[in-house]
Motif scaffolding. Structure first.
Motif, PDB file in Angstrom:
ATOM      1  N   ASN A 104      35.289  45.025 109.164  1.00 38.48           N
ATOM      2  CA  ASN A 104      34.960  43.782 108.449  1.00 38.48           C
ATOM      3  C   ASN A 104      33.492  43.414 108.613  1.00 38.48           C
ATOM      4  OD1 ASN A 104      37.480  43.152 107.339  1.00 38.48           O
ATOM      5  ND2 ASN A 104      38.180  42.183 109.230  1.00 38.48           N
ATOM      6  N   PHE A 105      33.006  43.450 109.854  1.00 43.60           N
ATOM      7  CA  PHE A 105      31.623  43.057 110.117  1.00 43.60           C
ATOM      8  C   PHE A 105      30.638  44.020 109.436  1.00 43.60           C
ATOM      9  CE2 PHE A 105      33.241  41.181 114.387  1.00 43.60           C
ATOM     10  CZ  PHE A 105      33.796  40.121 113.704  1.00 43.60           C
ATOM     11  N   HIS A 106      30.973  45.304 109.441  1.00 42.15           N
ATOM     12  CA  HIS A 106      30.117  46.278 108.756  1.00 42.15           C
ATOM     13  C   HIS A 106      30.080  45.983 107.259  1.00 42.15           C
ATOM     14  CE1 HIS A 106      29.280  50.251 106.811  1.00 42.15           C
ATOM     15  NE2 HIS A 106      28.313  50.239 107.704  1.00 42.15           N
ATOM     16  N   HIS A 107      31.237  45.642 106.705  1.00 45.36           N
ATOM     17  CA  HIS A 107      31.315  45.282 105.284  1.00 45.36           C
ATOM     18  C   HIS A 107      30.448  44.062 104.989  1.00 45.36           C
ATOM     19  CE1 HIS A 107      32.946  43.921 101.479  1.00 45.36           C
ATOM     20  NE2 HIS A 107      33.471  42.849 102.047  1.00 45.36           N
ATOM     21  N   TYR A 108      30.469  43.064 105.868  1.00 41.66           N
ATOM     22  CA  TYR A 108      29.643  41.872 105.665  1.00 41.66           C
ATOM     23  C   TYR A 108      28.162  42.238 105.639  1.00 41.66           C
ATOM     24  CZ  TYR A 108      33.850  39.222 107.014  1.00 41.66           C
ATOM     25  OH  TYR A 108      35.120  38.701 107.098  1.00 41.66           O
ATOM     26  N   LEU A 109      27.749  43.088 106.584  1.00 42.61           N
ATOM     27  CA  LEU A 109      26.341  43.462 106.675  1.00 42.61           C
ATOM     28  C   LEU A 109      25.904  44.304 105.476  1.00 42.61           C
ATOM     29  CD1 LEU A 109      26.208  44.313 110.494  1.00 42.61           C
ATOM     30  CD2 LEU A 109      25.167  42.342 109.364  1.00 42.61           C
ATOM     31  N   VAL A 110      26.755  45.243 105.056  1.00 50.35           N
ATOM     32  CA  VAL A 110      26.423  46.074 103.897  1.00 50.35           C
ATOM     33  C   VAL A 110      26.289  45.201 102.651  1.00 50.35           C
ATOM     34  CG1 VAL A 110      27.265  47.891 102.356  1.00 50.35           C
ATOM     35  CG2 VAL A 110      27.437  48.172 104.830  1.00 50.35           C
ATOM     36  N   ASP A 111      27.220  44.275 102.478  1.00 56.44           N
ATOM     37  CA  ASP A 111      27.141  43.362 101.335  1.00 56.44           C
ATOM     38  C   ASP A 111      25.851  42.561 101.344  1.00 56.44           C
ATOM     39  OD1 ASP A 111      29.297  43.929  99.815  1.00 56.44           O
ATOM     40  OD2 ASP A 111      30.411  42.116 100.240  1.00 56.44           O
ATOM     41  N   ALA A 112      25.439  42.128 102.529  1.00 57.91           N
ATOM     42  CA  ALA A 112      24.227  41.318 102.626  1.00 57.91           C
ATOM     43  C   ALA A 112      22.989  42.102 102.204  1.00 57.91           C
ATOM     44  CB  ALA A 112      24.054  40.807 104.057  1.00 57.91           C
ATOM     45  N   VAL A 113      23.060  43.425 102.289  1.00 57.72           N
ATOM     46  CA  VAL A 113      21.917  44.267 101.923  1.00 57.72           C
ATOM     47  C   VAL A 113      21.967  44.675 100.458  1.00 57.72           C
ATOM     48  CG1 VAL A 113      20.788  46.492 102.342  1.00 57.72           C
ATOM     49  CG2 VAL A 113      21.619  45.133 104.272  1.00 57.72           C
ATOM     50  N   ILE A 114      23.114  45.177 100.000  1.00 56.10           N
ATOM     51  CA  ILE A 114      23.156  45.798  98.676  1.00 56.10           C
ATOM     52  C   ILE A 114      23.127  44.792  97.537  1.00 56.10           C
ATOM     53  CG2 ILE A 114      24.376  47.792  99.581  1.00 56.10           C
ATOM     54  CD1 ILE A 114      26.936  46.729  98.357  1.00 56.10           C
ATOM     55  N   TRP A 115      23.515  43.545  97.795  1.00 55.87           N
ATOM     56  CA  TRP A 115      23.520  42.556  96.728  1.00 55.87           C
ATOM     57  C   TRP A 115      22.289  41.670  96.746  1.00 55.87           C
ATOM     58  CZ3 TRP A 115      26.752  43.696  93.097  1.00 55.87           C
ATOM     59  CH2 TRP A 115      27.953  44.321  93.399  1.00 55.87           C
ATOM     60  N   ARG A 116      21.392  41.920  97.656  1.00 55.05           N
ATOM     61  CA  ARG A 116      20.182  41.094  97.720  1.00 55.05           C
ATOM     62  C   ARG A 116      19.249  41.454  96.569  1.00 55.05           C
ATOM     63  NH1 ARG A 116      18.054  38.093 101.716  1.00 55.05           N
ATOM     64  NH2 ARG A 116      19.624  38.914 103.156  1.00 55.05           N
ATOM     65  N   SER A 117      18.764  40.448  95.866  1.00 56.09           N
ATOM     66  CA  SER A 117      17.839  40.695  94.745  1.00 56.09           C
ATOM     67  C   SER A 117      16.509  41.196  95.271  1.00 56.09           C
ATOM     68  CB  SER A 117      17.621  39.403  93.939  1.00 56.09           C
ATOM     69  OG  SER A 117      18.841  38.909  93.422  1.00 56.09           O
ATOM     70  N   PRO A 118      15.945  42.231  94.642  1.00 54.09           N
ATOM     71  CA  PRO A 118      14.644  42.728  95.101  1.00 54.09           C
ATOM     72  C   PRO A 118      13.554  41.700  94.868  1.00 54.09           C
ATOM     73  CG  PRO A 118      15.253  43.738  93.004  1.00 54.09           C
ATOM     74  CD  PRO A 118      16.460  42.966  93.484  1.00 54.09           C
ATOM     75  N   ARG A 119      12.673  41.588  95.837  1.00 52.38           N
ATOM     76  CA  ARG A 119      11.568  40.651  95.704  1.00 52.38           C
ATOM     77  C   ARG A 119      10.494  41.220  94.787  1.00 52.38           C
ATOM     78  NH1 ARG A 119      10.538  38.484 101.942  1.00 52.38           N
ATOM     79  NH2 ARG A 119      12.610  37.554 102.241  1.00 52.38           N
ATOM     80  N   PRO A 120       9.932  40.383  93.921  1.00 55.08           N
ATOM     81  CA  PRO A 120       8.879  40.885  93.035  1.00 55.08           C
ATOM     82  C   PRO A 120       7.643  41.287  93.829  1.00 55.08           C
ATOM     83  CG  PRO A 120       9.050  38.496  92.867  1.00 55.08           C
ATOM     84  CD  PRO A 120      10.225  38.955  93.702  1.00 55.08           C
ATOM     85  N   ARG A 121       7.051  42.413  93.452  1.00 51.36           N
ATOM     86  CA  ARG A 121       5.868  42.891  94.148  1.00 51.36           C
ATOM     87  C   ARG A 121       4.643  42.109  93.720  1.00 51.36           C
ATOM     88  NH1 ARG A 121       6.447  49.521  93.858  1.00 51.36           N
ATOM     89  NH2 ARG A 121       8.412  49.664  95.034  1.00 51.36           N
ATOM     90  N   ARG A 122       3.766  41.861  94.682  1.00 53.13           N
ATOM     91  CA  ARG A 122       2.529  41.173  94.371  1.00 53.13           C
ATOM     92  C   ARG A 122       1.506  42.179  93.832  1.00 53.13           C
ATOM     93  NH1 ARG A 122       1.445  37.033  99.457  1.00 53.13           N
ATOM     94  NH2 ARG A 122       3.333  35.768  99.182  1.00 53.13           N
ATOM     95  N   ALA A 123       0.665  41.681  92.949  1.00 54.71           N
ATOM     96  CA  ALA A 123      -0.356  42.560  92.389  1.00 54.71           C
ATOM     97  C   ALA A 123      -1.353  42.946  93.479  1.00 54.71           C
ATOM     98  CB  ALA A 123      -1.085  41.844  91.240  1.00 54.71           C
TER      99      ALA A 123
END
Length: 337
Positions: free
Chosen positions: A318-337
């Motif tokens: 369960n805890f591994h699933h929580y951590l994986v979800d927290a990573v794979i569904w995170r929106s990528p941050r826009p890169r700065r120029a």
């Protein structure tokens, strides 16, 4: 809509009705509770965990990208879970699970709500302060209410809760209700006339978003505030979470491969075509059962008095699933120029 009116109404209203009906049946007597729990675990919970790995392990590119989540993180989580059980026993594991899963459910609602805002053409980087206030405010109210009740057990195993004064629960609940009132007023003003007030609180979103927020309010209120027993209340929102996650992940995968099978990801892309929805569900169910049944058989032979081995292994997953979800569904941050 995320995928279309018919699918989205099933995702929002259908899942809500399923959770309310099955949770209500389970509340009638202990025998029915056991059958509903069995259905929830084997046909919803375990497959929903398996569906997570369609995002990270079903093709070579994803497996390489998320190699640490698949190989490095599991032993660390198992070690940490075992250490927590060794130091604090079942009480610590049960407490971590109850409060972490409440946060996990809330984050899923937040993520789906943002997906609806993006589908409705809203700026994904913008904020909907009223909508977000509801999404986080009602679970916070519910969790504080459960803590203030000081229930000694959860699923007939010991549970620790912080001492929460009833005054704090009242204040948080009042703020959540006021936020709901302001959000509802905004929705009505948008549909009945021009919106000339409240723009600083964030723009309103689509009908799909509004329906989803309402379903989140209903299931949270039922699970944490209306049902007196902590375990029976938990079952309502757990069914809702599991069924919703299965449908949402399928929809995301189906949109990902909407142009047809991808030769670089042949198995997953074919599995996620609209005509293969039943096959996708069966694969997730088979993976969940194929993992959890041997896990239960093997760990069930351990000595519970020495170390709650079954609980350690299941909670580590369960805890591994929580951590994986927290990573794979995170929106990528826009890169700065």
């Amino acid at each position: 809509w995320l995928y279309g009116p018919r699918f989205d109404l099933c995702l929002i209203l259908g899942v809500l009705v399923l959770a309310l009906v099955l949770g209500g049946v389970a509340s009638i007597n202990p025998v029915l509770f056991g059958w509903v729990l069995f259905f929830d675990l084997w046909l919803l919970a375990y497959p929903h965990v398996a569906s997570t790995y369609t995002r990270v392990a079903f093709d070579r590119h994803s497996a390489r990208k998320h190699w640490f989540l698949l190989t490095g993180l599991p032993p660390l989580v198992l070690l940490g879970t075992g250490a927590a059980a060794f130091m604090g026993g079942v009480l610590v594991l049960n407490t971590i699970y109850f409060y972490w899963q409440s946060w996990h459910y809330t984050r899923q609602s937040y993520g789906i709500a943002r997906a609806y805002r993006r589908a409705g053409g809203r700026d994904p980087g913008g904020r909907d302060w009223l909508g977000d206030g509801i999404l986080f405010g009602f679970p916070l109210w519910g969790v504080l209410q459960r803590a203030s009740e000081q229930s000694p057990t959860f699923y007939e195993t010991p549970l620790w809760s912080p001492q929460v004064p009833h005054a704090l629960v009242f204040v948080v609940g009042l703020l959540a209700l006021l936020t709901l009132a302001a959000w509802t007023l905004r929705q009505l003003r948008v549909r009945l006339g021009p919106l000339d007030l409240g723009n600083h609180l964030g723009p309103p979103a689509s009908t799909g978003h509004a329906l989803f927020v309402l379903s989140h309010i209903i299931i949270t209120a039922v699970s944490y505030l209306l049902i007196a027993d902590i375990t029976r209340g938990w079952l309502f929102i757990n069914i809702w979470h599991n069924a919703q996650y299965l449908l949402f992940v399928w929809a995301i995968n189906a949109r990902r491969f909407r142009d047809g099978p991808d030769p670089t990801r042949p198995f997953l892309s074919r599995l996620c075509q609209p005509s293969q929805a039943l096959r996708y569900a069966l694969v997730c169910a088979a993976l969940g059962i194929g993992f959890y049944w041997p896990l239960g058989e093997l760990t069930g032979r351990g000595a519970w008095q020495v170390l709650p081995l079954v609980l350690v292994c299941h909670q580590a997953v369960n805890f591994h699933h929580y951590l994986v979800d927290a990573v794979i569904w995170r929106s990528p941050r826009p890169r700065r120029a």
